[in-house]
Design an enzyme around this catalytic site. Structure first.
Site, PDB file in Angstrom:
ATOM      1  N   HIS A 280       0.821  -1.211   0.000  1.00 58.97           N
ATOM      2  CA  HIS A 280       0.000   0.000   0.000  1.00 58.97           C
ATOM      3  C   HIS A 280       0.856   1.263   0.000  1.00 58.97           C
ATOM      4  O   HIS A 280       1.835   1.334   0.746  1.00 58.97           O
ATOM      5  CB  HIS A 280      -0.895   0.033   1.241  1.00 58.97           C
ATOM      6  CG  HIS A 280      -1.960  -0.991   1.220  1.00 58.97           C
ATOM      7  ND1 HIS A 280      -1.769  -2.276   1.675  1.00 58.97           N
ATOM      8  CD2 HIS A 280      -3.243  -0.941   0.790  1.00 58.97           C
ATOM      9  CE1 HIS A 280      -2.879  -2.965   1.532  1.00 58.97           C
ATOM     10  NE2 HIS A 280      -3.795  -2.186   0.993  1.00 58.97           N
TER      11      HIS A 280
ATOM     12  N   ASP B 284      27.585   1.195  -3.990  1.00 57.04           N
ATOM     13  CA  ASP B 284      27.826   1.912  -5.241  1.00 57.04           C
ATOM     14  C   ASP B 284      28.917   2.965  -5.080  1.00 57.04           C
ATOM     15  O   ASP B 284      29.791   3.090  -5.935  1.00 57.04           O
ATOM     16  CB  ASP B 284      26.536   2.562  -5.726  1.00 57.04           C
ATOM     17  CG  ASP B 284      26.730   3.284  -7.051  1.00 57.04           C
ATOM     18  OD1 ASP B 284      27.274   2.671  -7.993  1.00 57.04           O
ATOM     19  OD2 ASP B 284      26.356   4.464  -7.140  1.00 57.04           O
TER      20      ASP B 284
END
Length: 168
Positions: free
Chosen positions: A79, A128
Site C-alpha cells: 500500500h 555503489d
C-alpha cells in the site's frame, strides 16, 4: 494467513491488494537494520569522508529516505502510505557499516516494508559509492528489528543479534 485463506489471493486465485479501508489509522513505526561488510581500509575511508565519489553516508541517507517514500512502487501489492518520518543512522565497525532505518506514519497499515526498503537501498548506495575501492563488499543481515502499532501491537526481535536467532 488469515482464517479466510491467503490474504493476497482473491476467491478465484488471483493476486489482490488487501483492503485496509475498514481499519482505523494508528501510529505505526518500524525499525530495520542491515550491514555492508567491507575491508577495514574501506570503512576507514568512509569514516574520514575520503571516498572519491563524495560523502558516502550523506548520499546513502538521502537514498534511504527516497526509497522509503517509494516502496509501494517497488513491492507488488504494497500500500502507498503517507510516510511521516524516515531516519537513517549508521554505526561504523572495523569492517562494516551498519545501516538502521526508522520509519513512522499514522495510517491503516504498517511501515515494515518501507523500513526494510530504506535500509536495503541505503546499503546499496554505500556499495555503489565504494565499489571502485572495494568490490568485495557484501550486503547482509537485512532484518526487521521492531514494529509498533496496528492490530498486532508491538513486536521486537528477540535476543540481541541475528546469529542468536538463526545460528549464523
Amino acid at each position: 494467513m488469515s482464517e479466510a485463506g491467503l490474504t493476497h489471493i482473491d476467491p478465484l486465485g488471483r493476486a489482490r491488494m488487501v483492503d485496509v479501508t475498514p481499519k482505523d489509522p494508528t501510529h505505526r513505526r518500524a525499525i530495520a537494520r542491515c550491514k555492508v561488510f567491507m575491508k577495514p581500509e574501506t570503512t576507514a575511508m568512509v569514516a574520514s569522508n575520503a571516498v572519491n565519489k563524495g560523502d558516502v553516508l550523506g548520499a546513502s541517507r538521502i537514498a534511504g529516505i527516497q526509497a522509503a517514500k517509494r516502496t509501494a512502487e517497488l513491492i507488488p501489492l504494497c500500500h502507498p502510505l503517507l510516510v511521516g518520518s524516515v531516519y537513517i543512522n549508521f554505526t561504523l565497525g572495523d569492517d562494516y557499516v551498519e545501516v538502521e532505518s526508522q520509519v513512522e506514519t499514522f495510517d491503516r497499515t504498517g511501515v515494515e516494508m518501507e523500513a526494510m526498503t530504506a535500509c536495503a537501498v541505503s546499503a546499496l548506495t554505500i556499495y555503489d559509492m565504494c565499489k571502485s575501492t572495494d568490490r568485495s563488499m557484501i550486503i547482509g543481515e537485512l532484518a526487521l528489528w521492531e514494529k509498533v502499532g496496528g492490530k498486532s501491537g508491538t513486536w521486537k526481535r528477540p535476543g540481541g543479534t541475528l546469529s542468536e536467532d538463526f545460528d549464523l
